[in-house]
Scaffold this motif. Structure first.
Motif, mmCIF file in Angstrom:
data_model
loop_
_atom_site.group_PDB
_atom_site.id
_atom_site.type_symbol
_atom_site.label_atom_id
_atom_site.label_comp_id
_atom_site.label_asym_id
_atom_site.label_seq_id
_atom_site.Cartn_x
_atom_site.Cartn_y
_atom_site.Cartn_z
ATOM 1 N N VAL A 154 2.206 9.028 -12.032
ATOM 2 C CA VAL A 154 2.729 8.418 -10.808
ATOM 3 C C VAL A 154 2.084 9.088 -9.601
ATOM 4 O O VAL A 154 2.044 10.317 -9.500
ATOM 5 C CB VAL A 154 4.264 8.562 -10.707
ATOM 6 C CG1 VAL A 154 4.773 7.880 -9.426
ATOM 7 C CG2 VAL A 154 4.955 7.970 -11.934
ATOM 8 N N LEU A 155 1.571 8.272 -8.676
ATOM 9 C CA LEU A 155 0.994 8.782 -7.428
ATOM 10 C C LEU A 155 1.737 8.163 -6.262
ATOM 11 O O LEU A 155 1.832 6.935 -6.154
ATOM 12 C CB LEU A 155 -0.502 8.467 -7.355
ATOM 13 C CG LEU A 155 -1.253 8.942 -6.104
ATOM 14 C CD1 LEU A 155 -2.695 9.318 -6.459
ATOM 15 C CD2 LEU A 155 -1.274 7.869 -5.007
ATOM 16 N N ASP A 156 2.266 9.003 -5.379
ATOM 17 C CA ASP A 156 2.971 8.556 -4.174
ATOM 18 C C ASP A 156 1.999 8.672 -3.002
ATOM 19 O O ASP A 156 1.710 9.778 -2.543
ATOM 20 C CB ASP A 156 4.197 9.433 -3.939
ATOM 21 C CG ASP A 156 4.927 9.087 -2.647
ATOM 22 O OD1 ASP A 156 4.517 8.131 -1.955
ATOM 23 O OD2 ASP A 156 5.909 9.774 -2.319
ATOM 24 N N PRO A 157 1.473 7.537 -2.468
ATOM 25 C CA PRO A 157 0.472 7.594 -1.399
ATOM 26 C C PRO A 157 0.993 8.218 -0.110
ATOM 27 O O PRO A 157 0.239 8.909 0.583
ATOM 28 C CB PRO A 157 0.093 6.124 -1.180
ATOM 29 C CG PRO A 157 0.509 5.417 -2.427
ATOM 30 C CD PRO A 157 1.728 6.152 -2.900
ATOM 31 N N ALA A 187 4.437 12.749 -16.566
ATOM 32 C CA ALA A 187 5.580 13.116 -17.401
ATOM 33 C C ALA A 187 6.590 13.926 -16.589
ATOM 34 O O ALA A 187 7.247 14.820 -17.106
ATOM 35 C CB ALA A 187 5.126 13.891 -18.626
ATOM 36 N N GLY A 188 6.703 13.593 -15.300
ATOM 37 C CA GLY A 188 7.669 14.258 -14.437
ATOM 38 C C GLY A 188 7.223 15.596 -13.886
ATOM 39 O O GLY A 188 7.918 16.217 -13.083
ATOM 40 N N LYS A 189 6.033 16.065 -14.285
ATOM 41 C CA LYS A 189 5.523 17.359 -13.822
ATOM 42 C C LYS A 189 4.537 17.146 -12.678
ATOM 43 O O LYS A 189 3.623 16.328 -12.774
ATOM 44 C CB LYS A 189 4.835 18.087 -14.981
ATOM 45 C CG LYS A 189 4.269 19.441 -14.593
ATOM 46 C CD LYS A 189 3.566 20.098 -15.778
ATOM 47 C CE LYS A 189 2.939 21.430 -15.394
ATOM 48 N NZ LYS A 189 2.232 22.063 -16.546
ATOM 49 N N VAL A 190 4.726 17.900 -11.585
ATOM 50 C CA VAL A 190 3.852 17.771 -10.420
ATOM 51 C C VAL A 190 2.462 18.322 -10.733
ATOM 52 O O VAL A 190 2.319 19.402 -11.316
ATOM 53 C CB VAL A 190 4.439 18.515 -9.198
ATOM 54 C CG1 VAL A 190 3.462 18.478 -8.017
ATOM 55 C CG2 VAL A 190 5.768 17.891 -8.787
ATOM 56 N N GLY A 215 0.800 -1.209 0.000
ATOM 57 C CA GLY A 215 0.000 0.000 0.000
ATOM 58 C C GLY A 215 0.834 1.260 0.000
ATOM 59 O O GLY A 215 0.351 2.330 -0.343
ATOM 60 N N ALA A 216 2.100 1.150 0.419
ATOM 61 C CA ALA A 216 2.967 2.317 0.483
ATOM 62 C C ALA A 216 3.687 2.563 -0.843
ATOM 63 O O ALA A 216 4.305 3.601 -1.019
ATOM 64 C CB ALA A 216 3.989 2.135 1.608
ATOM 65 N N GLU A 217 3.624 1.621 -1.760
ATOM 66 C CA GLU A 217 4.336 1.752 -3.020
ATOM 67 C C GLU A 217 3.667 2.784 -3.927
ATOM 68 O O GLU A 217 2.451 2.984 -3.879
ATOM 69 C CB GLU A 217 4.383 0.401 -3.742
ATOM 70 C CG GLU A 217 5.217 -0.658 -3.018
ATOM 71 C CD GLU A 217 5.166 -1.982 -3.740
ATOM 72 O OE1 GLU A 217 4.425 -2.077 -4.746
ATOM 73 O OE2 GLU A 217 5.854 -2.914 -3.297
ATOM 74 N N ALA A 218 4.471 3.420 -4.762
ATOM 75 C CA ALA A 218 3.937 4.382 -5.722
ATOM 76 C C ALA A 218 3.038 3.658 -6.715
ATOM 77 O O ALA A 218 3.309 2.530 -7.131
ATOM 78 C CB ALA A 218 5.076 5.088 -6.440
ATOM 79 N N LEU A 219 1.953 4.298 -7.094
ATOM 80 C CA LEU A 219 1.026 3.753 -8.078
ATOM 81 C C LEU A 219 1.343 4.377 -9.424
ATOM 82 O O LEU A 219 1.468 5.599 -9.537
ATOM 83 C CB LEU A 219 -0.418 4.064 -7.667
ATOM 84 C CG LEU A 219 -0.826 3.586 -6.269
ATOM 85 C CD1 LEU A 219 -2.230 4.071 -5.927
ATOM 86 C CD2 LEU A 219 -0.752 2.064 -6.178
ATOM 87 N N ARG A 220 1.440 3.555 -10.472
ATOM 88 C CA ARG A 220 1.882 4.039 -11.781
ATOM 89 C C ARG A 220 0.952 3.574 -12.886
ATOM 90 O O ARG A 220 0.456 2.438 -12.876
ATOM 91 C CB ARG A 220 3.302 3.549 -12.094
ATOM 92 C CG ARG A 220 4.333 3.961 -11.042
ATOM 93 C CD ARG A 220 5.688 3.308 -11.304
ATOM 94 N NE ARG A 220 6.640 3.609 -10.253
ATOM 95 C CZ ARG A 220 7.409 4.690 -10.220
ATOM 96 N NH1 ARG A 220 7.358 5.545 -11.237
ATOM 97 N NH2 ARG A 220 8.240 4.907 -9.224
ATOM 98 N N LEU A 221 0.729 4.448 -13.851
ATOM 99 C CA LEU A 221 -0.002 4.113 -15.061
ATOM 100 C C LEU A 221 0.533 5.011 -16.166
ATOM 101 O O LEU A 221 0.414 6.234 -16.089
ATOM 102 C CB LEU A 221 -1.508 4.335 -14.883
ATOM 103 C CG LEU A 221 -2.367 3.970 -16.096
ATOM 104 C CD1 LEU A 221 -2.366 2.474 -16.335
ATOM 105 C CD2 LEU A 221 -3.787 4.475 -15.920
ATOM 106 N N ALA A 222 1.146 4.378 -17.170
ATOM 107 C CA ALA A 222 1.811 5.144 -18.233
ATOM 108 C C ALA A 222 2.801 6.109 -17.586
ATOM 109 O O ALA A 222 3.664 5.679 -16.826
ATOM 110 C CB ALA A 222 0.786 5.863 -19.099
ATOM 111 N N ASP A 223 2.677 7.417 -17.851
ATOM 112 C CA ASP A 223 3.607 8.385 -17.270
ATOM 113 C C ASP A 223 3.024 9.078 -16.039
ATOM 114 O O ASP A 223 3.538 10.095 -15.578
ATOM 115 C CB ASP A 223 4.002 9.436 -18.312
ATOM 116 C CG ASP A 223 2.802 10.172 -18.905
ATOM 117 O OD1 ASP A 223 1.657 9.764 -18.612
ATOM 118 O OD2 ASP A 223 3.015 11.135 -19.667
#
Length: 228
Positions: free
Chosen positions: A134-137, A145-148, A124-132
């Motif tokens: 990324v969500l850090d729980p 694409a690297g942009k917040v 549950g603590a791992e980052a969630l990813r789909l394509a580009d």
């Protein structure tokens, strides 16, 4: 997190509910022991804030009954009873922690955060990813694409739920249960408004990159990786 507050002091319960909502959680209130037991037994909560001195049934009895029913929802006792006898009794009855009144709200949030991390576990603590995307729980940071991407607490909760179910349709009913209050009016357009804002931030702001958020008419919403 979806949290049940079992507290008969209405002002304190309202204060805690407001603070939890502002922190991005969904919080329900039960004012008596029997009401708390019924809600906890019929609704899947991530945590329970449980007073000990309650009308109708004590907090300890509520906790013991929940455990007897096989309901393992983590319970944090919040009580003005501060002697060791009550602390030990609460922990032995199945509580995961004990917070003495009066308390600092920041400490309550910190203890709930710990409960959430223990419940989620390493996965549950791992980052969630789909394509580009990324969500850090834990860090509560979203990038594409690297942009917040700046999200509200509610938008973050919606996106996390969608990412944990990537490729599957999440219905409006489930969104309401997990992210909104139990009294959410299914006839309103609140969810549609939030989804429109989330779509703008995830997809429209990154055009011509492939859109990730999809509306499935008559069913709900899903995230899909169009690059796959």
């Amino acid at each position: 997190m979806r949290i049940l507050i079992v507290e008969d002091e209405s002002r304190l319960a309202g204060f805690v509910q407001q603070g939890l909502t502002q922190a991005g959680h969904v919080a329900d209130i039960a004012a008596t022991g029997p009401e708390g037991l019924e809600r906890a037994a019929t609704t899947p909560y991530d945590a329970i804030l449980l007073d000990l001195m309650l009308p109708g049934q004590s907090g300890l009895d509520v906790l013991r009954n929940l455990r007897e029913f096989g309901i393992a929802t983590p319970a944090l006792i919040v009580s003005a009873l501060t002697d060791s006898k009550h602390v030990v009794g609460g922990l032995e009855a199945g509580a995961v922690d004990y917070l003495r009144k009066p308390f600092a709200f920041e400490e309550l949030l910190a203890r709930l955060h710990i409960i959430g991390r223990k419940t989620a576990g390493p996965a549950g603590a791992e980052a969630l990813r789909l394509a580009d995307l990324v969500l850090d729980p834990l860090g509560r940071v979203v990038t594409r694409a690297g942009k917040v991407i700046s999200l509200t607490n509610r938008e973050f909760a919606v996106l996390e739920l969608l990412l944990r179910n990537a490729g599957r349709v999440v219905s409006k009913t489930r969104l309401a249960e997990k992210v909104w209050d139990v009294d959410y009016d299914m006839g309103s357009n609140v969810i549609e408004v939030h989804m429109s804002q989330l779509r703008r931030k995830l997809d429209r702001d990154f055009a011509p990159a492939p859109a990730l958020l999809e509306t499935v008419i008559g069913q709900g919403y899903r995230l899909r990786n169009q690059e796959a």
